[in-house]
Design a protein around this motif. Structure first.
Motif, PDB file in Angstrom:
ATOM      1  N   UNK A  20      31.371  -7.451   5.102  1.00 40.00           N
ATOM      2  CA  UNK A  20      29.925  -7.401   4.905  1.00 40.00           C
ATOM      3  C   UNK A  20      29.673  -6.988   3.459  1.00 40.00           C
ATOM      4  N   UNK A  21      29.267  -7.906   2.622  1.00 41.10           N
ATOM      5  CA  UNK A  21      29.110  -7.643   1.196  1.00 41.10           C
ATOM      6  C   UNK A  21      27.649  -7.679   0.737  1.00 41.10           C
ATOM      7  N   UNK A  22      26.736  -7.797   1.659  1.00 37.48           N
ATOM      8  CA  UNK A  22      25.321  -7.885   1.309  1.00 37.48           C
ATOM      9  C   UNK A  22      24.815  -6.521   0.844  1.00 37.48           C
ATOM     10  N   UNK A  23      24.167  -6.461  -0.293  1.00 39.79           N
ATOM     11  CA  UNK A  23      23.586  -5.217  -0.796  1.00 39.79           C
ATOM     12  C   UNK A  23      22.139  -5.127  -0.334  1.00 39.79           C
ATOM     13  N   UNK A  24      21.786  -4.060   0.391  1.00 38.07           N
ATOM     14  CA  UNK A  24      20.426  -3.941   0.915  1.00 38.07           C
ATOM     15  C   UNK A  24      19.390  -3.764  -0.195  1.00 38.07           C
ATOM     16  N   UNK A  25      18.181  -4.252   0.066  1.00 37.64           N
ATOM     17  CA  UNK A  25      17.079  -4.022  -0.871  1.00 37.64           C
ATOM     18  C   UNK A  25      15.782  -3.920  -0.086  1.00 37.64           C
ATOM     19  N   UNK A  26      14.822  -3.255  -0.686  1.00 44.25           N
ATOM     20  CA  UNK A  26      13.524  -3.054  -0.075  1.00 44.25           C
ATOM     21  C   UNK A  26      12.473  -3.142  -1.170  1.00 44.25           C
ATOM     22  N   UNK A  27      11.294  -3.608  -0.824  1.00 45.55           N
ATOM     23  CA  UNK A  27      10.239  -3.703  -1.836  1.00 45.55           C
ATOM     24  C   UNK A  27       8.885  -3.388  -1.211  1.00 45.55           C
ATOM     25  N   UNK A  28       7.951  -3.053  -2.050  1.00 45.79           N
ATOM     26  CA  UNK A  28       6.582  -2.819  -1.607  1.00 45.79           C
ATOM     27  C   UNK A  28       5.632  -3.156  -2.754  1.00 45.79           C
ATOM     28  N   UNK A  29       4.484  -3.667  -2.395  1.00 45.34           N
ATOM     29  CA  UNK A  29       3.431  -3.945  -3.366  1.00 45.34           C
ATOM     30  C   UNK A  29       2.103  -3.488  -2.778  1.00 45.34           C
ATOM     31  N   UNK A  30       1.421  -2.592  -3.494  1.00 43.95           N
ATOM     32  CA  UNK A  30       0.120  -2.108  -3.067  1.00 43.95           C
ATOM     33  C   UNK A  30      -0.812  -2.216  -4.271  1.00 43.95           C
ATOM     34  N   UNK A  34       3.947  -1.966  -7.799  1.00 40.87           N
ATOM     35  CA  UNK A  34       5.033  -2.595  -7.053  1.00 40.87           C
ATOM     36  C   UNK A  34       6.330  -1.860  -7.349  1.00 40.87           C
ATOM     37  N   UNK A  35       7.229  -1.885  -6.394  1.00 39.58           N
ATOM     38  CA  UNK A  35       8.553  -1.318  -6.619  1.00 39.58           C
ATOM     39  C   UNK A  35       9.567  -2.043  -5.755  1.00 39.58           C
ATOM     40  N   UNK A  36      10.778  -2.101  -6.267  1.00 32.22           N
ATOM     41  CA  UNK A  36      11.893  -2.724  -5.569  1.00 32.22           C
ATOM     42  C   UNK A  36      13.083  -1.772  -5.639  1.00 32.22           C
ATOM     43  N   UNK A  37      13.687  -1.523  -4.508  1.00 33.74           N
ATOM     44  CA  UNK A  37      14.873  -0.667  -4.440  1.00 33.74           C
ATOM     45  C   UNK A  37      16.043  -1.532  -4.015  1.00 33.74           C
ATOM     46  N   UNK A  38      17.133  -1.426  -4.747  1.00 32.45           N
ATOM     47  CA  UNK A  38      18.306  -2.264  -4.508  1.00 32.45           C
ATOM     48  C   UNK A  38      19.531  -1.358  -4.446  1.00 32.45           C
ATOM     49  N   UNK A  39      20.294  -1.452  -3.369  1.00 31.33           N
ATOM     50  CA  UNK A  39      21.471  -0.614  -3.217  1.00 31.33           C
ATOM     51  C   UNK A  39      21.114   0.720  -2.602  1.00 31.33           C
ATOM     52  N   UNK A  40      21.859   1.751  -2.943  1.00 26.90           N
ATOM     53  CA  UNK A  40      21.667   3.092  -2.388  1.00 26.90           C
ATOM     54  C   UNK A  40      20.767   3.893  -3.322  1.00 26.90           C
ATOM     55  N   UNK A  41      19.620   4.332  -2.794  1.00 24.66           N
ATOM     56  CA  UNK A  41      18.662   5.135  -3.539  1.00 24.66           C
ATOM     57  C   UNK A  41      18.579   6.473  -2.809  1.00 24.66           C
ATOM     58  N   UNK A  42      18.970   7.551  -3.476  1.00 26.18           N
ATOM     59  CA  UNK A  42      19.000   8.852  -2.819  1.00 26.18           C
ATOM     60  C   UNK A  42      18.788   9.960  -3.835  1.00 26.18           C
ATOM     61  N   UNK A  43      18.061  10.996  -3.418  1.00 27.76           N
ATOM     62  CA  UNK A  43      17.861  12.149  -4.301  1.00 27.76           C
ATOM     63  C   UNK A  43      19.157  12.927  -4.500  1.00 27.76           C
ATOM     64  N   UNK A  44      20.167  12.669  -3.697  1.00 28.01           N
ATOM     65  CA  UNK A  44      21.460  13.319  -3.851  1.00 28.01           C
ATOM     66  C   UNK A  44      22.340  12.698  -4.933  1.00 28.01           C
ATOM     67  N   UNK A  45      21.884  11.607  -5.525  1.00 27.28           N
ATOM     68  CA  UNK A  45      22.635  10.932  -6.579  1.00 27.28           C
ATOM     69  C   UNK A  45      22.081  11.314  -7.946  1.00 27.28           C
ATOM     70  N   UNK A  74      10.208  -0.060 -11.023  1.00 28.22           N
ATOM     71  CA  UNK A  74       8.818   0.341 -10.806  1.00 28.22           C
ATOM     72  C   UNK A  74       7.923  -0.496 -11.697  1.00 28.22           C
ATOM     73  N   UNK A  75       7.072  -1.326 -11.079  1.00 29.72           N
ATOM     74  CA  UNK A  75       6.160  -2.226 -11.793  1.00 29.72           C
ATOM     75  C   UNK A  75       6.901  -3.166 -12.741  1.00 29.72           C
ATOM     76  N   UNK A  76       7.983  -3.720 -12.268  1.00 24.37           N
ATOM     77  CA  UNK A  76       8.795  -4.657 -13.034  1.00 24.37           C
ATOM     78  C   UNK A  76       9.059  -5.876 -12.158  1.00 24.37           C
ATOM     79  N   UNK A  77       8.877  -7.056 -12.716  1.00 22.52           N
ATOM     80  CA  UNK A  77       9.216  -8.276 -11.987  1.00 22.52           C
ATOM     81  C   UNK A  77      10.738  -8.339 -11.837  1.00 22.52           C
TER      82      UNK A  77
END
Length: 106
Positions: A20-30, A34-45, A74-77
């Motif tokens: 399984x080599x798919x890297x997760x991503x999530x996005x939101x636009x309000x 807009x923001x897009x998160x790709x890979x592991x996003x954590x306050x512990x990093x 953050x606010x980047x295409x």
């Protein structure tokens, strides 16, 4: 993502070992944010910021033990294939710092 994980699970259940080599991503636009998160996003990093020329646009890079774990735009295409390509090369933070003006923020 669910399509990729289902395919890989099916291959493995059928006796064909598949990674399984798919890297997760999530996005939101309000509205205009807009923001897009790709890979592991954590306050512990460890987190590094790249300021971009467009006002209000930032990129954050998340690092663990010198290896890139995630990217938050953050606010980047975003070009997801470009981000996947970056991750596929398993860049070290020191390599990114050679080409990007990164400032540690935590």
């Amino acid at each position: 993502m669910t399509t990729k994980s289902g395919y890989v699970a099916g291959q493995n259940l059928a006796g064909k070992p598949t990674d399984y080599t798919y890297t997760p991503y999530f996005y939101s636009r309000v509205f205009d944010v807009s923001w897009e998160a790709f890979g592991k996003i954590s306050s512990g990093l460890s987190m590094y910021q790249e300021k971009l020329s467009k006002k209000g646009s930032l990129t954050y890079y998340f690092d663990q033990a010198g290896e890139l774990q995630g990217i938050l735009k953050w606010n980047v295409k975003v070009n997801l294939n470009h981000l996947r390509n970056i991750f596929g090369q398993y860049p070290k933070l020191t390599d990114l710092q050679k080409v990007l003006p990164l400032k540690q923020v935590n």
